[in-house]
Scaffold this motif. Structure first.
Motif, PDB file in Angstrom:
ATOM      1  N   PRO A 110       0.851  -1.207   0.000  1.00  0.00           N
ATOM      2  CA  PRO A 110       0.000   0.000   0.000  1.00  0.00           C
ATOM      3  C   PRO A 110       0.877   1.243   0.000  1.00  0.00           C
ATOM      4  O   PRO A 110       2.035   1.213   0.420  1.00  0.00           O
ATOM      5  N   VAL A 111       0.324   2.336  -0.488  1.00  0.00           N
ATOM      6  CA  VAL A 111       1.088   3.578  -0.621  1.00  0.00           C
ATOM      7  C   VAL A 111       1.005   4.374   0.680  1.00  0.00           C
ATOM      8  O   VAL A 111      -0.060   4.481   1.289  1.00  0.00           O
ATOM      9  N   LEU A 112       2.131   4.905   1.094  1.00  0.00           N
ATOM     10  CA  LEU A 112       2.165   5.746   2.285  1.00  0.00           C
ATOM     11  C   LEU A 112       1.538   7.102   1.986  1.00  0.00           C
ATOM     12  O   LEU A 112       1.673   7.635   0.873  1.00  0.00           O
ATOM     13  N   MET A 113       0.902   7.678   2.985  1.00  0.00           N
ATOM     14  CA  MET A 113       0.266   8.980   2.794  1.00  0.00           C
ATOM     15  C   MET A 113       1.291  10.053   2.448  1.00  0.00           C
ATOM     16  O   MET A 113       0.991  10.994   1.715  1.00  0.00           O
ATOM     17  N   GLN A 114       2.502   9.907   2.946  1.00  0.00           N
ATOM     18  CA  GLN A 114       3.520  10.916   2.667  1.00  0.00           C
ATOM     19  C   GLN A 114       3.933  10.929   1.192  1.00  0.00           C
ATOM     20  O   GLN A 114       4.530  11.898   0.729  1.00  0.00           O
ATOM     21  N   ASN A 115       3.605   9.873   0.467  1.00  0.00           N
ATOM     22  CA  ASN A 115       3.949   9.796  -0.950  1.00  0.00           C
ATOM     23  C   ASN A 115       2.795  10.191  -1.865  1.00  0.00           C
ATOM     24  O   ASN A 115       2.909  10.085  -3.091  1.00  0.00           O
ATOM     25  N   ILE A 116       1.681  10.626  -1.279  1.00  0.00           N
ATOM     26  CA  ILE A 116       0.525  11.055  -2.070  1.00  0.00           C
ATOM     27  C   ILE A 116       0.579  12.561  -2.265  1.00  0.00           C
ATOM     28  O   ILE A 116       1.019  13.307  -1.385  1.00  0.00           O
ATOM     29  N   ASP A 117       0.138  12.999  -3.405  1.00  0.00           N
ATOM     30  CA  ASP A 117       0.123  14.427  -3.733  1.00  0.00           C
ATOM     31  C   ASP A 117      -0.584  15.208  -2.624  1.00  0.00           C
ATOM     32  O   ASP A 117      -1.733  14.905  -2.279  1.00  0.00           O
ATOM     33  N   PRO A 118       0.084  16.194  -2.036  1.00  0.00           N
ATOM     34  CA  PRO A 118      -0.533  16.959  -0.934  1.00  0.00           C
ATOM     35  C   PRO A 118      -1.873  17.582  -1.301  1.00  0.00           C
ATOM     36  O   PRO A 118      -2.710  17.796  -0.416  1.00  0.00           O
ATOM     37  N   SER A 119      -2.090  17.867  -2.583  1.00  0.00           N
ATOM     38  CA  SER A 119      -3.333  18.524  -2.987  1.00  0.00           C
ATOM     39  C   SER A 119      -4.554  17.619  -2.862  1.00  0.00           C
ATOM     40  O   SER A 119      -5.688  18.117  -2.844  1.00  0.00           O
ATOM     41  N   PRO A 146      -5.638  -0.380   9.258  1.00  0.00           N
ATOM     42  CA  PRO A 146      -4.511   0.540   9.054  1.00  0.00           C
ATOM     43  C   PRO A 146      -4.795   1.918   9.649  1.00  0.00           C
ATOM     44  O   PRO A 146      -5.946   2.289   9.879  1.00  0.00           O
ATOM     45  N   ASP A 147      -3.735   2.661   9.867  1.00  0.00           N
ATOM     46  CA  ASP A 147      -3.841   4.022  10.372  1.00  0.00           C
ATOM     47  C   ASP A 147      -4.039   4.958   9.172  1.00  0.00           C
ATOM     48  O   ASP A 147      -3.159   5.063   8.321  1.00  0.00           O
ATOM     49  N   PRO A 148      -5.187   5.651   9.072  1.00  0.00           N
ATOM     50  CA  PRO A 148      -5.433   6.527   7.915  1.00  0.00           C
ATOM     51  C   PRO A 148      -4.407   7.639   7.770  1.00  0.00           C
ATOM     52  O   PRO A 148      -4.229   8.164   6.673  1.00  0.00           O
ATOM     53  N   ALA A 149      -3.752   8.012   8.849  1.00  0.00           N
ATOM     54  CA  ALA A 149      -2.735   9.058   8.766  1.00  0.00           C
ATOM     55  C   ALA A 149      -1.419   8.532   8.209  1.00  0.00           C
ATOM     56  O   ALA A 149      -0.558   9.311   7.802  1.00  0.00           O
ATOM     57  N   GLU A 150      -1.257   7.218   8.179  1.00  0.00           N
ATOM     58  CA  GLU A 150      -0.004   6.620   7.723  1.00  0.00           C
ATOM     59  C   GLU A 150      -0.130   5.991   6.342  1.00  0.00           C
ATOM     60  O   GLU A 150       0.772   6.125   5.506  1.00  0.00           O
ATOM     61  N   VAL A 151      -1.238   5.286   6.109  1.00  0.00           N
ATOM     62  CA  VAL A 151      -1.406   4.507   4.876  1.00  0.00           C
ATOM     63  C   VAL A 151      -2.599   5.037   4.108  1.00  0.00           C
ATOM     64  O   VAL A 151      -3.615   5.413   4.691  1.00  0.00           O
ATOM     65  N   CYS A 152      -2.474   5.063   2.795  1.00  0.00           N
ATOM     66  CA  CYS A 152      -3.586   5.477   1.939  1.00  0.00           C
ATOM     67  C   CYS A 152      -4.769   4.536   2.150  1.00  0.00           C
ATOM     68  O   CYS A 152      -4.598   3.325   2.289  1.00  0.00           O
ATOM     69  N   THR A 153      -5.975   5.113   2.177  1.00  0.00           N
ATOM     70  CA  THR A 153      -7.175   4.321   2.418  1.00  0.00           C
ATOM     71  C   THR A 153      -8.045   4.196   1.179  1.00  0.00           C
ATOM     72  O   THR A 153      -9.261   4.012   1.291  1.00  0.00           O
ATOM     73  N   CYS A 154      -7.417   4.279   0.006  1.00  0.00           N
ATOM     74  CA  CYS A 154      -8.182   3.931  -1.190  1.00  0.00           C
ATOM     75  C   CYS A 154      -8.466   2.437  -1.122  1.00  0.00           C
ATOM     76  O   CYS A 154      -7.800   1.688  -0.396  1.00  0.00           O
ATOM     77  N   LEU A 155      -9.439   1.968  -1.875  1.00  0.00           N
ATOM     78  CA  LEU A 155      -9.845   0.568  -1.772  1.00  0.00           C
ATOM     79  C   LEU A 155      -8.688  -0.373  -2.083  1.00  0.00           C
ATOM     80  O   LEU A 155      -8.507  -1.407  -1.414  1.00  0.00           O
ATOM     81  N   THR A 156      -7.880  -0.034  -3.068  1.00  0.00           N
ATOM     82  CA  THR A 156      -6.752  -0.889  -3.437  1.00  0.00           C
ATOM     83  C   THR A 156      -5.762  -1.021  -2.294  1.00  0.00           C
ATOM     84  O   THR A 156      -5.295  -2.119  -1.968  1.00  0.00           O
ATOM     85  N   CYS A 157      -5.422   0.080  -1.645  1.00  0.00           N
ATOM     86  CA  CYS A 157      -4.439   0.048  -0.559  1.00  0.00           C
ATOM     87  C   CYS A 157      -4.995  -0.650   0.679  1.00  0.00           C
ATOM     88  O   CYS A 157      -4.239  -1.307   1.409  1.00  0.00           O
ATOM     89  N   LEU A 158      -6.294  -0.531   0.943  1.00  0.00           N
ATOM     90  CA  LEU A 158      -6.889  -1.249   2.068  1.00  0.00           C
ATOM     91  C   LEU A 158      -6.774  -2.759   1.871  1.00  0.00           C
ATOM     92  O   LEU A 158      -6.447  -3.498   2.802  1.00  0.00           O
ATOM     93  N   LEU A 159      -7.040  -3.205   0.640  1.00  0.00           N
ATOM     94  CA  LEU A 159      -6.937  -4.633   0.349  1.00  0.00           C
ATOM     95  C   LEU A 159      -5.484  -5.099   0.424  1.00  0.00           C
ATOM     96  O   LEU A 159      -5.198  -6.211   0.894  1.00  0.00           O
ATOM     97  N   ARG A 160      -4.563  -4.264  -0.035  1.00  0.00           N
ATOM     98  CA  ARG A 160      -3.146  -4.624   0.040  1.00  0.00           C
ATOM     99  C   ARG A 160      -2.696  -4.764   1.495  1.00  0.00           C
ATOM    100  O   ARG A 160      -1.973  -5.696   1.843  1.00  0.00           O
TER     101      ARG A 160
END
Length: 327
Positions: A110-119, A146-160
């Motif tokens: 799953p993608v870390l929130m810090q790697n997602i576009d801030p916008s 998962p912690d929403p502040a740490e990990v992306c919570t899109c459906l794909t990342c939740l399943l990962r």
């Protein structure tokens, strides 16, 4: 004493020294001789360090190891630890390229929130959207949310995230499954301390994999071991006539997952309860068999980006609806 003149020397002839050296025989000299012989027989202790080999050759050797072996080498000395830390990404990539061809595509990170576009982070973490995900974030007994502040919570990342946590939990109960010892069942609504500790430990290992490629490879190694053990258990059950993956002894010992690329039963259903472990043979999510191509088709890595686009469009529709309602 009378001195000899020249005529006397001629009569006596040339003097010859026949004195022989005395052989020294003592306990001290005997011990010294034995020590010298023992020292001569000892192999040379010249340092022969693996890291003294050519750089590319060392990396090639490391790529042939299992991830667990690389972790063991990192504990040998500071020199090995520093080398592995420096080349961790390359070593991990080379190992997964030939050992975990299938599992790497089934269990992406799953993608870390810090790697997602801030916008668009606010869109992903908005309370309204988190309420919509409650069905997907409903805590399982064997998987920590998962912690929403740490990990992306899109459906794909939740399943990962859930799939990676399942790897650790499934591996933990392999001994019980091998010896036929029942897995402790937890009553609905109960949260025993031992289980909370276990799922927290599993989540901590998955978090390491989010930041370390070598830990990600180690998870894949653990799941391959769990999968081969499960296939072997079910194959030994003569009463189990279900379709299963074909696996030879050589393939099981090879440490590679290439045999999982052959056709086999569907393996993407998520084990929502530990009770499913008894009949679970191979959990390989994010893929499906294509009969026309006669091969497995995998969910692309870009699926996360597609989900983010849906989230942005959803947020824009909400903003537009709110603006029209305000007008």
């Amino acid at each position: 004493m009378r001195k000899l003149d020249a005529s006397d020397e001629e009569e006596l002839g040339e003097l010859e020294d026949k004195t022989e050296s005395l052989t020294l025989r003592s306990k001290r000299t005997e011990r010294a001789r034995k020590r010298q012989e023992k020292k001569a027989k000892k192999p040379s202790r010249e340092p022969r360090d693996l890291l003294a080999l050519p750089y590319e050759l060392v990396l090639e050797i490391f790529s042939l190891l299992r991830p667990s072996d690389v972790f063991n080498l990192a504990r040998v000395s500071r020199t090995y630890h520093g080398f592995i830390a420096q080349e961790e990404r390359r070593i991990s990539r080379d190992i997964m390229t030939w050992r975990y061809v299938c599992l790497e595509k089934c269990f992406r990170l799953p993608v870390l929130m810090q790697n997602i576009d801030p916008s668009i982070r606010d869109y992903v973490q908005s309370p309204e959207r988190q309420e919509l995900l409650i069905i997907h974030k409903k805590p399982y007994q064997h998987v920590q949310a998962p912690d929403p502040a740490e990990v992306c919570t899109c459906l794909t990342c939740l399943l990962r995230w859930s799939s990676l946590c399942l790897i650790v939990d499934f591996a933990h109960w392999q001994r019980n499954l091998d010896v036929g010892e029942p897995i402790p069942m937890i009553a609905r609504g109960k949260h025993p301390e031992w289980n909370q500790t276990l799922i927290s430990s599993s989540a901590a290992i998955v978090r390491k994999a989010l930041h370390s490629p070598l830990w990600h490879a180690r998870l894949l190694e653990a799941h391959l071991d769990s999968t081969t053990r499960s296939i072997r258990r079910h194959a030994a059950n003569k009463g189990n006539k279900r379709r299963r993956f074909r696996m030879s002894k050589e393939e099981m010992e090879s440490g590679s997952d290439l045999f999982l690329e052959r056709s086999g039963p569907p393996s993407f259903d998520f084990p929502f309860h530990r009770d499913n472990y008894y009949m679970l043979e191979a959990y390989l999510p994010n893929r499906g068999w294509n009969a026309d191509r006669e091969s497995w088709m995998y969910v692309p890595a870009e699926q996360h980006d597609i989900d983010l686009q849906y989230i942005v469009k959803w947020a824009e529709r909400r903003q537009k609806a709110a603006a029209e309602a305000g007008a």
